[in-house]
Write an enzyme that holds these catalytic residues in place. Structure first.
Site, PDB file in Angstrom:
ATOM      1  N   LYS A 223       0.953  -1.514  -0.115  1.00 20.81           N
ATOM      2  CA  LYS A 223       0.043  -0.342   0.088  1.00 20.81           C
ATOM      3  C   LYS A 223       0.977   1.361   0.156  1.00 20.81           C
ATOM      4  O   LYS A 223       2.348   1.212   0.007  1.00 20.81           O
ATOM      5  CB  LYS A 223      -1.388   0.068   0.911  1.00 20.81           C
ATOM      6  CG  LYS A 223       0.229  -0.098   2.427  1.00 20.81           C
ATOM      7  CD  LYS A 223      -1.311  -0.065   3.828  1.00 20.81           C
ATOM      8  CE  LYS A 223      -0.301  -0.227   4.994  1.00 20.81           C
ATOM      9  NZ  LYS A 223      -1.088   0.267   6.351  1.00 20.81           N
TER      10      LYS A 223
ATOM     11  N   TYR B 193      19.880  29.106   8.761  1.00 23.54           N
ATOM     12  CA  TYR B 193      19.183  29.859   9.287  1.00 23.54           C
ATOM     13  C   TYR B 193      19.444  30.009  10.971  1.00 23.54           C
ATOM     14  O   TYR B 193      19.465  28.726  11.915  1.00 23.54           O
ATOM     15  CB  TYR B 193      17.762  29.687   8.798  1.00 23.54           C
ATOM     16  CG  TYR B 193      17.126  28.885   7.466  1.00 23.54           C
ATOM     17  CD1 TYR B 193      17.365  30.322   7.467  1.00 23.54           C
ATOM     18  CD2 TYR B 193      16.653  28.131   6.839  1.00 23.54           C
ATOM     19  CE1 TYR B 193      17.128  30.816   5.931  1.00 23.54           C
ATOM     20  CE2 TYR B 193      16.493  28.370   5.589  1.00 23.54           C
ATOM     21  CZ  TYR B 193      16.721  29.763   4.944  1.00 23.54           C
ATOM     22  OH  TYR B 193      15.861  30.136   3.567  1.00 23.54           O
TER      23      TYR B 193
END
Length: 355
Positions: free
Chosen positions: A33, A246
């Protein structure tokens, strides 16, 4: 090769499947799946044909249709509940539904019947008929008998006795059926590796096939299947006290050489791996430094002969060294299944070991 890619070792996948089948002494229903947990349902199913599974498990009709379109002829069982109005499409694709209501069974029978599996709810409280209410379906099952029945364990990894409780409920459900179908299956990967043989004729492995283990107490551990690799795009030397990425959450304690690799959270390499993740270069571990950005991640490669165009492994094997799925998931504070299923499609899939 692309800037970054997911390498899927199909030979290791097949070896994991063979190991499980031998351990369980049961037929496999591999769960492919969600595009085989993001690794590619069609190539994964094609490789698993070597182990002759009884069937494949999917979550939706469209997933089953994709496999049929690729020439997969084995039974394909749709494990997510299907609404009666969608059963005609399911039947047209030659798929096997899982049903749990009089309405659903009668709708399937009206379309001509055929193989279907009874979904029994024994404690997961997600899908299926409650184990103590299976007798309510007896008349419908006499008119349209199931070819299989199953339940799903909610905590097979925990060794907390819940498997025994759920199996007891499942056996009570089987006793309430007019006839017991031949194809009975309960065991997911965690249940399979904790006992041998399985008490059921079929087992439904998923995570183990793809290299995800079931904890230190498991009897078997899988081979790595998924390898996330990325090229070094740039290198720079920085001085003590200079920051990376950052918010400058990491600063160099001394002169450092920083490699920028072309993978980031936009690819599914989680931002939580900032300053805690590791990568491999020729079998050596190097730390992830600074905040992981959408498209790039920085690693401290000080002292190593790393050049632009070289490849770092952020998940999987490099030589004798391995960063396993569970290890990376722990660093990234994410569930291991979610980690590999979350590797985005802009990461090209490269398949190795196919026969």
């Amino acid at each position: 090769m692309p800037r970054a890619w997911v390498e899927v070792d199909l030979a290791a996948l097949v070896r994991n499947a063979r190991a499980l089948a031998a351990h369980a002494r049961a037929q496999l229903i591999p769960m492919i799946k969600a595009d085989a947990y993001g690794l590619g349902a069609v190539p994964v199913a094609g490789a698993l044909e070597q182990v002759a599974p009884y069937a494949y498990g999917v979550s939706s009709i469209i997933e089953g249709e994709e496999l049929r379109g690729a020439g997969i002829a084995r039974p394909i069982i749709v494990f997510t509940p299907t609404l009666p109005d969608d059963l005609a499409r399911l039947r047209a694709a030659g798929l096997t539904p899982t049903l749990a209501s009089v309405q659903g069974i009668q709708a399937w029978q009206a379309l001509g019947g055929g193989d279907w599996h009874l979904a029994v709810e024994t404690g997961m409280h997600r899908a299926g008929i409650a184990w103590h209410r299976v007798g309510e379906l007896a008349e419908a099952m006499r008119g349209c008998p199931p070819s299989g029945a199953f339940t799903h364990f909610h905590s097979a990894e925990a060794d907390d006795g819940s498997v025994a409780v759920q199996e007891g409920r499942f056996r009570a459900a089987l006793a309430a059926m007019p006839t017991v179908p031949p194809l009975l299956h309960c065991d997911n990967s965690a249940a399979v590796v904790r006992r041998s043989p399985s008490p059921w004729p079929c087992v439904r492995p998923g995570a183990f096939l793809y290299g995800i283990g079931s904890g230190a107490t498991a009897a078997r551990h899988p081979e790595p299947v998924v390898h996330l690799r990325a090229k070094v795009m740039e290198l720079r030397d920085i001085a003590a006290g200079e920051g990376v990425s950052y918010h400058q959450t990491w600063t160099a304690p001394g002169p450092r050489r920083i490699a920028t690799v072309a993978v980031g959270y936009g690819d599914g390499y989680r931002r939580h791996l900032s300053n805690v993740g590791r990568a491999l270069f020729r079998g050596r571990e190097v730390p992830v430094v600074g905040i992981v950005t959408m498209d790039m991640t920085m690693c401290d490669v000080t002292g190593l002969d790393v050049r632009a165009g070289d490849v770092l492994t952020l998940l999987g094997r490099d030589g004798e060294a391995v960063i396993g799925v569970e290890q990376l998931a722990s660093w990234g504070q994410v569930f291991s299944y979610e980690l590999i299923a979350g590797l985005r499609q802009r990461l090209q899939r490269v398949y190795t070991g196919a026969e």
